[in-house]
Design a protein around this motif. Sequence first.
Motif, mmCIF file in Angstrom:
data_model
loop_
_atom_site.group_PDB
_atom_site.id
_atom_site.type_symbol
_atom_site.label_atom_id
_atom_site.label_comp_id
_atom_site.label_asym_id
_atom_site.label_seq_id
_atom_site.Cartn_x
_atom_site.Cartn_y
_atom_site.Cartn_z
ATOM 1 N N ARG A 1 -20.437 1.543 37.563
ATOM 2 C CA ARG A 1 -20.071 0.414 38.435
ATOM 3 C C ARG A 1 -19.779 -0.842 37.614
ATOM 4 N N PHE B 1 -28.202 -14.565 45.310
ATOM 5 C CA PHE B 1 -27.877 -13.535 46.298
ATOM 6 C C PHE B 1 -28.574 -12.245 45.879
ATOM 7 N N ARG C 1 -27.162 -2.232 37.195
ATOM 8 C CA ARG C 1 -27.730 -1.234 36.286
ATOM 9 C C ARG C 1 -26.902 0.043 36.159
ATOM 10 N N ASP D 1 -29.226 -8.486 46.430
ATOM 11 C CA ASP D 1 -28.508 -7.380 47.095
ATOM 12 C C ASP D 1 -28.640 -6.113 46.245
ATOM 13 N N ALA D 2 -29.874 -5.735 45.923
ATOM 14 C CA ALA D 2 -30.095 -4.540 45.092
ATOM 15 C C ALA D 2 -31.284 -3.760 45.655
ATOM 16 N N THR E 1 -24.406 -6.087 41.479
ATOM 17 C CA THR E 1 -22.965 -6.369 41.392
ATOM 18 C C THR E 1 -22.142 -5.329 42.120
ATOM 19 N N ALA E 2 -22.566 -4.078 42.042
ATOM 20 C CA ALA E 2 -21.742 -2.919 42.443
ATOM 21 C C ALA E 2 -20.395 -3.019 41.721
ATOM 22 N N PRO F 1 -21.845 0.165 48.965
ATOM 23 C CA PRO F 1 -22.320 -0.763 50.003
ATOM 24 C C PRO F 1 -21.995 -2.229 49.723
ATOM 25 N N GLY G 1 -27.806 -3.749 33.181
ATOM 26 C CA GLY G 1 -29.157 -3.218 33.047
ATOM 27 C C GLY G 1 -29.955 -3.421 34.318
ATOM 28 N N ASP G 2 -31.221 -3.060 34.256
ATOM 29 C CA ASP G 2 -32.089 -3.160 35.420
ATOM 30 C C ASP G 2 -32.549 -4.604 35.602
ATOM 31 N N ALA G 3 -32.342 -5.113 36.789
ATOM 32 C CA ALA G 3 -32.717 -6.504 37.077
ATOM 33 C C ALA G 3 -34.216 -6.743 36.864
ATOM 34 N N PHE H 1 -37.848 -9.703 43.078
ATOM 35 C CA PHE H 1 -36.614 -10.498 42.936
ATOM 36 C C PHE H 1 -36.826 -11.911 43.478
HETATM 37 N N1 SAH Z 1 -23.269 -7.220 45.957
HETATM 38 C C1 SAH Z 1 -22.350 -6.102 46.025
HETATM 39 C C2 SAH Z 1 -23.000 -4.837 46.514
HETATM 40 C C3 SAH Z 1 -24.231 -4.421 45.761
HETATM 41 S S1 SAH Z 1 -24.767 -2.800 46.219
HETATM 42 C C4 SAH Z 1 -21.224 -6.465 46.972
HETATM 43 O O1 SAH Z 1 -21.524 -6.945 48.068
HETATM 44 O O2 SAH Z 1 -20.057 -6.277 46.621
HETATM 45 C C5 SAH Z 1 -26.268 -2.737 45.330
HETATM 46 C C6 SAH Z 1 -26.095 -2.532 43.852
HETATM 47 O O3 SAH Z 1 -27.323 -2.861 43.235
HETATM 48 C C7 SAH Z 1 -25.792 -1.083 43.453
HETATM 49 O O4 SAH Z 1 -24.583 -1.039 42.733
HETATM 50 C C8 SAH Z 1 -26.971 -0.665 42.589
HETATM 51 O O5 SAH Z 1 -26.613 0.134 41.482
HETATM 52 C C9 SAH Z 1 -27.519 -2.009 42.129
HETATM 53 N N2 SAH Z 1 -28.940 -2.032 41.842
HETATM 54 C C10 SAH Z 1 -29.942 -1.521 42.611
HETATM 55 N N3 SAH Z 1 -31.127 -1.769 42.045
HETATM 56 C C11 SAH Z 1 -30.890 -2.456 40.900
HETATM 57 C C12 SAH Z 1 -31.731 -2.981 39.875
HETATM 58 N N4 SAH Z 1 -33.052 -2.841 39.926
HETATM 59 N N5 SAH Z 1 -31.139 -3.613 38.849
HETATM 60 C C13 SAH Z 1 -29.801 -3.760 38.789
HETATM 61 N N6 SAH Z 1 -28.960 -3.271 39.723
HETATM 62 C C14 SAH Z 1 -29.503 -2.626 40.766
#
Ligand code: SAH
Length: 197
Positions: free
Chosen positions: A74, A113, A70, A115-116, A46-47, A19, A96-98, A124
């Motif tokens: 990826r 930004f 995390r 986006d997770a 990051t994805a 995504p 790792g986990d945010a 967050f």
């Molecule tokens: N920003 C990217 C897309 C991110 S998709 C882009 O636009 O190119 C969301 C990502 O967040 C996924 O890869 C997922 O593994 C990660 N994610 C979800 N929850 C997370 C968390 N708690 N900690 C770290 N990464 C997380």
Amino acid sequence: MNKKELEKIKEKALKENIPIIMDDTLEVMEKYLITKKPQRILEIGTAVGYSAICFTEFLAEDGMIDTIERDIERVKEAKENIKRVGVEEKIHIYEGDAVEILPTLDEKYDVVFIDAAKGKYPFFLKESMRMLKSDGIIFADNILYKGYVMSDYNKHKQRTAVRNLREYIKEVSENPNLETEILEVGDGLAISKMKFS
Ligand code: SAH
Ligand code: MG
């Protein structure tokens, strides 16, 4: 940066249903980033590095992006992509986990930004506010989540996510230090600017 490689990264991610940020969402963000020229950006999620790579174009000279992911696979792919495009000096990935990493960070960011994991957006936000510069901006992607957030149908299996996205919107709207817009671009984008006080 190598735009051809960036296009390939985008195509592959779309094919694999990763995504990544939607074009219209990116376009809106770019308008802010162009004028802001951020020194430091924090990205949560990051994805495969696509959005972070796109943002590097708008950084101030010597600007940096910190991004958190995390999923180990990826992270690996993101690192390869960042190298291929030639922006490895501008992006640092925290693996790792945010939820665990954010409390250990103590930087000041011009732009965040989010986006997770949608269920973690209020957390967050709290961590982002703590590290946001006094003229900073927080963007939150997928804030309308396929329309679920604004509909009264709340029995589907995503209700925890929806509840937390609504909580996020409530908090940014009610916070007197923030000025917030919710845009219907892509999957919904919340833009919250810190007000000068
Ligand atoms: N920003 C990217 C897309 C991110 S998709 C882009 O636009 O190119 C969301 C990502 O967040 C996924 O890869 C997922 O593994 C990660 N994610 C979800 N929850 C997370 C968390 N708690 N900690 C770290 N990464 C997380
Ligand atoms: Mg997204």
